[in-house]
Write an enzyme that holds these catalytic residues in place. Structure first.
Site, PDB file in Angstrom:
ATOM      1  N   ASP A  99       0.795  -1.242   0.000  1.00  0.00           N
ATOM      2  CA  ASP A  99       0.000   0.000   0.000  1.00  0.00           C
ATOM      3  C   ASP A  99       0.826   1.289   0.000  1.00  0.00           C
ATOM      4  OD1 ASP A  99      -1.848  -1.982   0.261  1.00  0.00           O
ATOM      5  OD2 ASP A  99      -2.788  -1.211   2.075  1.00  0.00           O
ATOM      6  N   LYS A 115      -6.541  -5.001  -3.210  1.00  0.00           N
ATOM      7  CA  LYS A 115      -7.212  -5.660  -2.080  1.00  0.00           C
ATOM      8  C   LYS A 115      -8.291  -4.759  -1.493  1.00  0.00           C
ATOM      9  CE  LYS A 115      -3.535  -4.281   1.149  1.00  0.00           C
ATOM     10  NZ  LYS A 115      -4.276  -3.554   2.148  1.00  0.00           N
ATOM     11  N   CYS A 173      -2.316  -2.335   7.740  1.00  0.00           N
ATOM     12  CA  CYS A 173      -2.225  -3.281   6.616  1.00  0.00           C
ATOM     13  C   CYS A 173      -0.977  -4.163   6.674  1.00  0.00           C
ATOM     14  CB  CYS A 173      -2.316  -2.526   5.301  1.00  0.00           C
ATOM     15  SG  CYS A 173      -3.967  -1.812   5.087  1.00  0.00           S
TER      16      CYS A 173
HETATM   17  C1  C5J Z   1      -3.219   0.688   5.417  1.00  0.00           C
HETATM   18  C2  C5J Z   1      -4.926   1.990   6.444  1.00  0.00           C
HETATM   19  N1  C5J Z   1      -2.686   0.457   4.220  1.00  0.00           N
HETATM   20  N2  C5J Z   1      -4.111   2.504   7.357  1.00  0.00           N
HETATM   21  N3  C5J Z   1      -4.467   1.234   5.445  1.00  0.00           N
HETATM   22  O1  C5J Z   1      -2.606   0.454   6.426  1.00  0.00           O
HETATM   23  O2  C5J Z   1      -6.117   2.203   6.497  1.00  0.00           O
END
Ligand code: C5J
Length: 224
Positions: free
Chosen positions: A27, A132, A165
């Protein structure tokens, strides 16, 4: 490739079979890392996440040069939001949330500018991108299939955010029998205490979720 290398890590050094090892970048999207994105709109200071970019770039370059499999993930949803649970859409009572218009397009919607991976870590053509809908990279994706078909057993984990994540994915991987080595300076949280505890939790109790190392040790292992 096909060689076994030792990486210095906590709670103890661990052997990496390079042929069965992949780099997983979680991400590293504009919405989380760039000023004006979703993360900043939620009141977070994105500069603390941006510290991960340079070490991630070094790790990515070394992984590519060694021929390691590289996999990227993005959190986001279909434009019609049919893959987003109501709980995720409604929780937080946000004025501007997932699917709404933001400065970089609709927030966390696939195809929008904010949803894409930051240019510093742009995927190469041959590197799979896992889109995802959840926090974990295994939930409702074909990541497990891709790893199994590639005979991958070990993941070098980088990305954001550490306690959300990254942690969810490492826990999912752990339950599926994968070994995870998380590179501390390549994962980031908006909250320093979550970063510290997130890292501690991975390596506690003899490595309950895996190992913790860093970009320099990874580069040493690959001989860079
Ligand atoms: C991730 C989030 N990628 N913090 N998403 O950690 O909502």
């Amino acid at each position: 490739m096909g060689s076994i290398k030792l990486i210095e890590a906590d709670p103890y050094s661990v052997e990496l079979d390079l042929a069965g090892t992949a780099l997983l970048l979680i991400d590293m999207q504009r919405d989380f890392l760039e000023p004006g994105g979703f993360g900043e709109m939620l009141g977070n200071d994105v500069s603390v996440l941006r510290r991960t970019i340079e070490p991630c770039q070094s790790v990515l370059k070394a992984a590519r040069a060694t021929g390691l499999r590289v996999i990227h993930t993005r959190e986001g949803h279909r434009a019609d939001l049919t893959d987003a649970p109501l709980s995720k859409l409604q929780r937080g009572n946000l004025e501007t949330g997932i699917g709404d218009d933001g400065p970089m397009g609709r927030i966390l919607i696939r195809g929008e500018r904010g949803h894409d991976i930051i240019p510093e870590l742009a995927p190469n053509q041959d590197e799979p991108i896992i889109d995802k809908p959840g926090k974990g990279a295994f939930y409702e994706t074909d990541l497990d299939l891709i790893l199994k078909n590639g005979l991958i057993r070990t993941l070098i984990v980088c990305g954001v955010t550490t306690e959300v994540c990254v942690h969810t994915t490492v826990r999912e991987a752990n339950d599926r029998g994968y070994e995870c080595v998380v590179l501390e300076d390549c994962v980031g949280s908006y909250f320093p205490e979550f970063q510290r505890m997130g890292i501690e939790m991975i390596k506690a109790q003899g490595g309950i979720f895996g190992w913790v190392s860093d970009s320099k040790k990874f580069l040493n292992t690959l001989g860079n």
